[in-house]
Enzyme design. Structure first.
Site, mmCIF file in Angstrom:
data_model
loop_
_atom_site.group_PDB
_atom_site.id
_atom_site.type_symbol
_atom_site.label_atom_id
_atom_site.label_comp_id
_atom_site.label_asym_id
_atom_site.label_seq_id
_atom_site.Cartn_x
_atom_site.Cartn_y
_atom_site.Cartn_z
ATOM 1 N N ARG A 283 8.715 -0.820 88.436
ATOM 2 C CA ARG A 283 9.272 -1.540 87.289
ATOM 3 C C ARG A 283 8.219 -2.472 86.724
ATOM 4 O O ARG A 283 7.530 -3.152 87.485
ATOM 5 C CB ARG A 283 10.485 -2.338 87.784
ATOM 6 C CG ARG A 283 11.126 -3.271 86.777
ATOM 7 C CD ARG A 283 12.309 -2.594 86.148
ATOM 8 N NE ARG A 283 13.158 -3.489 85.389
ATOM 9 C CZ ARG A 283 14.345 -3.914 85.800
ATOM 10 N NH1 ARG A 283 14.792 -3.580 86.995
ATOM 11 N NH2 ARG A 283 15.100 -4.670 85.024
ATOM 12 N N GLU B 72 9.539 1.749 83.435
ATOM 13 C CA GLU B 72 9.169 2.155 84.794
ATOM 14 C C GLU B 72 7.850 2.930 84.695
ATOM 15 O O GLU B 72 7.721 3.857 83.889
ATOM 16 C CB GLU B 72 10.290 3.053 85.354
ATOM 17 C CG GLU B 72 10.181 3.349 86.821
ATOM 18 C CD GLU B 72 10.849 2.298 87.722
ATOM 19 O OE1 GLU B 72 11.296 1.240 87.231
ATOM 20 O OE2 GLU B 72 10.895 2.550 88.935
ATOM 21 N N LYS C 77 23.982 2.476 88.567
ATOM 22 C CA LYS C 77 23.057 3.559 88.947
ATOM 23 C C LYS C 77 23.815 4.678 89.645
ATOM 24 O O LYS C 77 24.813 4.441 90.333
ATOM 25 C CB LYS C 77 21.937 3.025 89.838
ATOM 26 C CG LYS C 77 22.391 2.329 91.104
ATOM 27 C CD LYS C 77 21.195 1.783 91.867
ATOM 28 C CE LYS C 77 21.630 0.888 92.991
ATOM 29 N NZ LYS C 77 20.555 0.279 93.738
ATOM 30 N N ARG D 70 22.560 -8.538 89.497
ATOM 31 C CA ARG D 70 22.996 -7.150 89.679
ATOM 32 C C ARG D 70 24.318 -7.042 88.926
ATOM 33 O O ARG D 70 25.385 -7.309 89.464
ATOM 34 C CB ARG D 70 23.161 -6.863 91.180
ATOM 35 C CG ARG D 70 23.214 -5.397 91.513
ATOM 36 C CD ARG D 70 23.166 -5.165 93.004
ATOM 37 N NE ARG D 70 21.835 -5.297 93.572
ATOM 38 C CZ ARG D 70 20.857 -4.403 93.459
ATOM 39 N NH1 ARG D 70 21.063 -3.289 92.788
ATOM 40 N NH2 ARG D 70 19.690 -4.601 94.013
ATOM 41 N N PHE E 236 12.509 1.319 78.671
ATOM 42 C CA PHE E 236 13.974 1.322 78.496
ATOM 43 C C PHE E 236 14.547 0.012 77.959
ATOM 44 O O PHE E 236 15.724 -0.057 77.672
ATOM 45 C CB PHE E 236 14.695 1.731 79.791
ATOM 46 C CG PHE E 236 14.245 1.015 81.041
ATOM 47 C CD1 PHE E 236 14.577 -0.298 81.263
ATOM 48 C CD2 PHE E 236 13.511 1.703 82.005
ATOM 49 C CE1 PHE E 236 14.186 -0.943 82.419
ATOM 50 C CE2 PHE E 236 13.106 1.061 83.167
ATOM 51 C CZ PHE E 236 13.442 -0.269 83.375
ATOM 52 N N LYS F 298 16.869 7.814 85.693
ATOM 53 C CA LYS F 298 16.461 6.758 86.650
ATOM 54 C C LYS F 298 15.182 7.236 87.320
ATOM 55 O O LYS F 298 15.165 8.261 87.989
ATOM 56 C CB LYS F 298 17.544 6.458 87.682
ATOM 57 C CG LYS F 298 17.146 5.290 88.589
ATOM 58 C CD LYS F 298 18.271 4.881 89.521
ATOM 59 C CE LYS F 298 18.045 3.535 90.208
ATOM 60 N NZ LYS F 298 16.807 3.381 90.913
ATOM 61 N N ARG G 211 7.965 -6.256 89.510
ATOM 62 C CA ARG G 211 9.306 -6.607 89.958
ATOM 63 C C ARG G 211 9.323 -7.924 90.739
ATOM 64 O O ARG G 211 10.273 -8.685 90.689
ATOM 65 C CB ARG G 211 9.743 -5.437 90.856
ATOM 66 C CG ARG G 211 10.943 -5.638 91.670
ATOM 67 C CD ARG G 211 12.098 -5.128 90.899
ATOM 68 N NE ARG G 211 13.296 -5.333 91.648
ATOM 69 C CZ ARG G 211 14.053 -4.364 92.132
ATOM 70 N NH1 ARG G 211 13.714 -3.116 91.932
ATOM 71 N NH2 ARG G 211 15.150 -4.640 92.777
ATOM 72 N N GLU H 121 20.642 7.007 80.913
ATOM 73 C CA GLU H 121 19.186 7.143 80.908
ATOM 74 C C GLU H 121 18.725 7.763 82.214
ATOM 75 O O GLU H 121 19.438 7.708 83.217
ATOM 76 C CB GLU H 121 18.527 5.756 80.776
ATOM 77 C CG GLU H 121 18.801 5.067 79.461
ATOM 78 C CD GLU H 121 18.224 3.649 79.425
ATOM 79 O OE1 GLU H 121 17.646 3.190 80.431
ATOM 80 O OE2 GLU H 121 18.378 3.003 78.379
HETATM 81 P P1 ATP Z 1 16.796 1.514 94.042
HETATM 82 O O1 ATP Z 1 16.230 1.475 95.422
HETATM 83 O O2 ATP Z 1 17.993 2.358 93.881
HETATM 84 O O3 ATP Z 1 15.749 1.733 92.998
HETATM 85 P P2 ATP Z 1 16.703 -1.208 93.500
HETATM 86 O O4 ATP Z 1 17.369 -2.270 94.274
HETATM 87 O O5 ATP Z 1 15.236 -1.059 93.600
HETATM 88 O O6 ATP Z 1 17.396 0.138 93.846
HETATM 89 P P3 ATP Z 1 18.407 -1.198 91.307
HETATM 90 O O7 ATP Z 1 18.856 -2.356 90.565
HETATM 91 O O8 ATP Z 1 19.389 -0.675 92.226
HETATM 92 O O9 ATP Z 1 17.035 -1.478 92.006
HETATM 93 O O10 ATP Z 1 17.997 -0.069 90.301
HETATM 94 C C1 ATP Z 1 17.285 -0.446 89.207
HETATM 95 C C2 ATP Z 1 15.849 -0.047 89.384
HETATM 96 O O11 ATP Z 1 15.691 1.289 88.947
HETATM 97 C C3 ATP Z 1 15.008 -0.868 88.481
HETATM 98 O O12 ATP Z 1 14.482 -1.975 89.152
HETATM 99 C C4 ATP Z 1 13.941 0.056 87.989
HETATM 100 O O13 ATP Z 1 12.786 -0.111 88.773
HETATM 101 C C5 ATP Z 1 14.477 1.425 88.232
HETATM 102 N N1 ATP Z 1 14.763 2.182 87.007
HETATM 103 C C6 ATP Z 1 14.412 3.466 86.819
HETATM 104 N N2 ATP Z 1 14.827 3.924 85.655
HETATM 105 C C7 ATP Z 1 15.478 2.912 85.026
HETATM 106 C C8 ATP Z 1 16.135 2.777 83.783
HETATM 107 N N3 ATP Z 1 16.244 3.782 82.929
HETATM 108 N N4 ATP Z 1 16.696 1.586 83.494
HETATM 109 C C9 ATP Z 1 16.623 0.563 84.357
HETATM 110 N N5 ATP Z 1 16.006 0.624 85.555
HETATM 111 C C10 ATP Z 1 15.440 1.796 85.894
#
Ligand code: ATP
Length: 570
Positions: A257, A303, A423, A417, A342, A252, A273, A250
Site C-alpha cells: 500500500r 497498491e 474485503k 477498519r 484506488f 484486491k 502503510r 475493485e
Molecule cells: P490483508 O492481509 O487481507 O491484506 P490487511 O490487514 O493488510 O489485510 P485490510 O484492511 O484487511 O488490510 O485490507 C486492505 C488492504 O488491501 C490495504 O491495506 C491495501 O494494501 C490492500 N488493497 C489491495 N487492493 C485494494 C483496493 N482496491 N482498495 C483498498 N485496499 C486495497
C-alpha cells in the site's frame, strides 16, 4: 526544560509493568511540562526525535558512538568498546564510564531537551566528507553535559534502542488525562491523530488550542494520514445487508500500500502503510506518477505490485526485494512495478477524503491518465451479486487476491477498519479459514531437530483499547529450515530480559525468550476456539506461518476485537 526531568520519568517507567500506572506517570509528568516543550517531550517519550514519517536518520556508526562516549568520559575507545560488549547495552556502558569520569573533566553546562533536540537534528543533517567526525563531536558535546544517568538514556535514544514499553496510544491517553482531566477525550485525540499521525503536533495543538483546536486539524500534503482498512464478511450474501444497493467492486491486490503526496513545487513523497517515507525505494514510481497523474497538488493511494513481462502480478515477497537502500536503480530495472490507484484524498487545496466515494472517484478519473507503471484499480459498479462473484473469479484468474467492496456514498475513514470498505478474499470463499497478522512476543527453545534454534513463536493480537498485546497462539507450523535459521537474527534486536509492560501472557504460556512487540507475521488458521491459556481467552487452531509482514507495525496487527467478532459470527 532540563533533560534530567525526563530522565527521572524514564527511570520510573523502566521499572513498572502496568499500563495504567504508565499512563498516570506520564500524565502527571506532562502536566509539569512547559507548553513550548510538550511537542519534543511527546516524541522523546516514544524514544523518537520526530515523527516516524519525517524519516530522520542520525547516521551515526556504532564506532562513532563509542568514540563520543570515550571523548566525553576521558576513557580509551578500547575500554569503552569492551564495556559495551560486556554489558550488551551501550547505554549502560556510557553510564558506567561517566561515573568514573576524572575530576579534571569538568561538566560543561546542563543538558536541556531543546539542546538535545537541536543537536540530534544537526547530527542527522550532517553529511558529506568528514561527516562521521562532525557527528561524533556533536554527540560528544551533548555527552559532556550529561550526568551518567542522562548519558544512559541519551545513548539509547541515539541508537534507537530506548525501550520504555510506551506506545503511541498510551501517550495519547496520558495527554488527554493531563490536559482535559478525562481519558474519554482520547477519542477526540485519536480522530485527530488519524489525520495527523504526529504525537508532537497533537500535543502542541492540545496544549495551545485545546480540544477545539484538535477538531480543526486538517490533512496536509507531505504529512501522511493513517490509512483506512477494510472489514470482513462471512459470505457474499452478507453484503446486501452491510451495503444495500449499488457498490463499487475493485480488485484486491497483494502488494504494498502506498500513499503518494505531490506538493505545489512538484515534489512527490511516497509513504508506506507504516507511514515511513519510501520515496527513495521507488524512483521509477515517482517518474510514472509525474507523467500520468495531472494535478498541481494531490494525495492519492494505491497498491504497488511487482509485475512480470506480461504485466501479471508477482508474489509479495518479490516486491519486498525492492525494500532496499542500495542498488535501487538496478532493482528497479530487474523488478518492474505497477501502481493500481484506488483513492483520492486531497486535490488542489481541498481535502477530499470526507467526500463520498463516488465524488472522489470522479475527481480521480479526471487527473489520472493510464500509462506505463500507473493504472486505475480494476473496477465494476453494480448491485448484482452474480456479477460481483464473476468479477471476483476474474480477479483470481488474473493472479490477484480477491475483491474490495466499497460503499458509493461512504467517506474514507482514516485510520479505521470501517464498514465503508469490505474485503472478500479467496481464503474466505474456499472456506480455508482466515489470515491474521500477529505480533511475535516470545519464543520457545526448539527440541530434537530444532534444538539450538527457536522451536515455536508466541504470537499476540493488539488490544487497541488498552494499548496492549494478548496472546492467541503458539506458532510452530510453516517454519521452514531456512526460516528457523533466519529467526534468531531477525528477532535479536527486539530481545528483552523481561516481559514487556504492554504484553499480557498467562503463566502456562510463558516463553523462554521475550521480545519487544515489533515483528508482525501473517498466520493462516483454520478456526478460533475458546482457550483458558491465552490471555485473549481465544486461540487460533492449526496456525500456520505464511510470511513476515514487514509493512506493518505492531499496532497495525489484527486486533483482539476483530478476533472476538469473528468468533461470535461463527
Ligand atoms: P490483508 O492481509 O487481507 O491484506 P490487511 O490487514 O493488510 O489485510 P485490510 O484492511 O484487511 O488490510 O485490507 C486492505 C488492504 O488491501 C490495504 O491495506 C491495501 O494494501 C490492500 N488493497 C489491495 N487492493 C485494494 C483496493 N482496491 N482498495 C483498498 N485496499 C486495497
Amino acid at each position: 526544560m532540563q533533560f534530567k526531568l525526563l530522565v527521572d520519568v524514564y527511570e520510573q517507567l523502566e521499572k513498572i509493568s502496568s499500563g495504567n500506572t504508565m499512563r498516570e506517570i506520564l500524565a502527571n509528568f506532562f502536566k509539569t511540562v512547559p507548553k513550548e516543550d510538550i511537542s519534543i517531550v511527546a516524541h522523546l517519550t516514544l524514544g523518537q526525535i520526530d515523527s516516524q514519517y519525517e524519516g530522520i536518520v542520525l547516521g551515526l556508526a556504532e564506532k562513532s558512538i563509542i568514540k563520543a562516549i570515550a571523548l566525553a568520559s576521558g576513557q580509551s575507545e578500547t575500554k569503552v568498546k569492551e564495556l559495551v560488549q560486556k554489558k550488551g547495552d551501550a547505554g549502560l556502558a556510557a553510564e558506567e564510564v561517566l561515573h568514573k569520569k576524572p575530576r579534571t573533566l569538568v561538566p560543561v553546562g546542563t543538558l536541556t531537551i531543546h539542546l538535545l533536540y537541536e543537536t540530534l537534528h544537526k547530527i542527522a543533517q550532517t553529511s558529506g566528507s568528514g561527516a562521521q567526525e562532525k557527528k561524533t563531536s556533536l554527540l560528544a558535546s551533548l555527552l559532556q553535559k550529561a550526568s551518567p544517568l542522562e548519558a544512559k538514556y541519551l545513548t539509547r535514544i541515539v541508537l534507537g534502542t530506548l525501550r520504555m514499553g510506551v506506545g503511541e496510544m498510551t501517550v495519547l491517553d496520558a495527554l488527554a488525562l493531563a490536559y482535559t482531566g478525562e481519558k474519554k477525550n482520547k477519542e477526540i485525540l485519536e480522530t485527530a491523530y488519524n489525520i495527523c499521525p504526529d504525537v508532537g503536533e497533537i500535543a502542541k495543538t492540545l496544549a495551545h488550542k485545546g480540544l477545539k483546536g484538535l477538531e480543526k486539524i486538517e490533512i496536509h500534503v507531505g504529512r501522511p494520514i493513517k490509512m483506512m482498512l477494510a472489514q470482513r464478511i462471512e459470505s457474499l450474501d452478507e453484503l446486501t445487508k452491510k451495503m444495500p444497493g449499488k457498490v463499487a467492486v475493485e480488485g484486491k491486490y497483494d502488494g504494498e500500500r502506498v500513499q503518494a503526496h505531490k506538493d505545489t513545487t512538484g515534489k512527490i513523497t511516497l509513504f508506506s502503510r507504516r507511514l515511513d517515507t519510501i520515496t527513495a525505494q521507488f524512483p521509477d514510481l515517482v517518474k510514472h506518477l509525474e507523467k500520468h497523474v495531472k494535478a498541481k497538488e494531490y494525495v492519492i493511494e494505491g497498491e504497488i505490485l511487482a509485475i512480470d513481462k506480461k504485466g501479471r502480478p508477482l508474489p509479495f515477497q518479490t516486491l519486498m526485494q525492492r525494500r532496499r537502500k542500495y542498488d535501487v536503480e538496478q532493482y528497479a530495472k530487474d523488478i518492474p512495478i505497477q501502481l493500481k490507484i484506488f483513492e483520492l484524498l486531497y486535490l488542489d487545496g481541498k481535502a477530499q477524503f470526507q467526500e463520498p466515494y463516488e465524488k472522489r472517484l470522479a475527481q480521480l478519473q479526471k487527473i489520472l491518465r493510464e500509462g506505463e507503471g500507473v493504472m486505475p484499480a480494476d473496477r465494476l459498479i453494480t448491485d448484482d451479486l452474480e456479477k460481483i462473484d464473476r468479477f471476483f473469479h476474474e480477479m483470481l484468474d488474473q493472479g490477484y487476491e480477491g475483491i474490495m467492496l466499497k460503499s458509493l456514498s461512504g467517506e474514507y475513514q482514516a485510520g479505521t477498519r470501517g464498514w465503508n470498505w469490505i474485503k472478500w478474499k479467496k481464503e474466505y470463499a474456499k472456506d480455508l479459514g482466515d489470515t491474521f497478522d500477529l505480533v511475535v512476543v516470545g519464543a520457545y527453545h526448539g527440541r530434537g531437530k530444532r534444538s539450538g534454534m527457536y522451536g515455536a513463536l508466541l504470537c499476540a493480537a493488539y488490544n487497541r483499547e488498552n494499548d496492549s498485546f494478548e496472546t492467541v497462539c503458539k506458532l510452530g507450523t510453516g517454519l521452514t529450515d531456512e526460516l528457523l535459521e533466519e529467526l534468531p537474527k531477525k528477532l535479536a534486536k527486539y530481545k528483552v530480559g523481561q516481559k514487556p509492560a504492554r504484553v499480557h501472557v498467562s503463566r502456562e504460556m510463558e516463553p523462554d525468550v521475550w521480545f519487544e512487540p515489533k515483528i508482525v507475521v501473517e498466520v493462516l488458521a483454520a478456526e478460533i476456539t475458546k482457550s483458558p491459556h491465552h490471555t485473549l481467552g481465544l486461540a487460533l487452531r492449526f496456525p500456520r506461518f505464511l510470511h513476515f509482514r514487514d509493512d506493518k507495525t505492531a499496532e497495525q496487527a489484527t486486533t483482539t476485537k476483530e478476533i472476538k467478532e469473528m468468533k461470535n459470527k461463527k
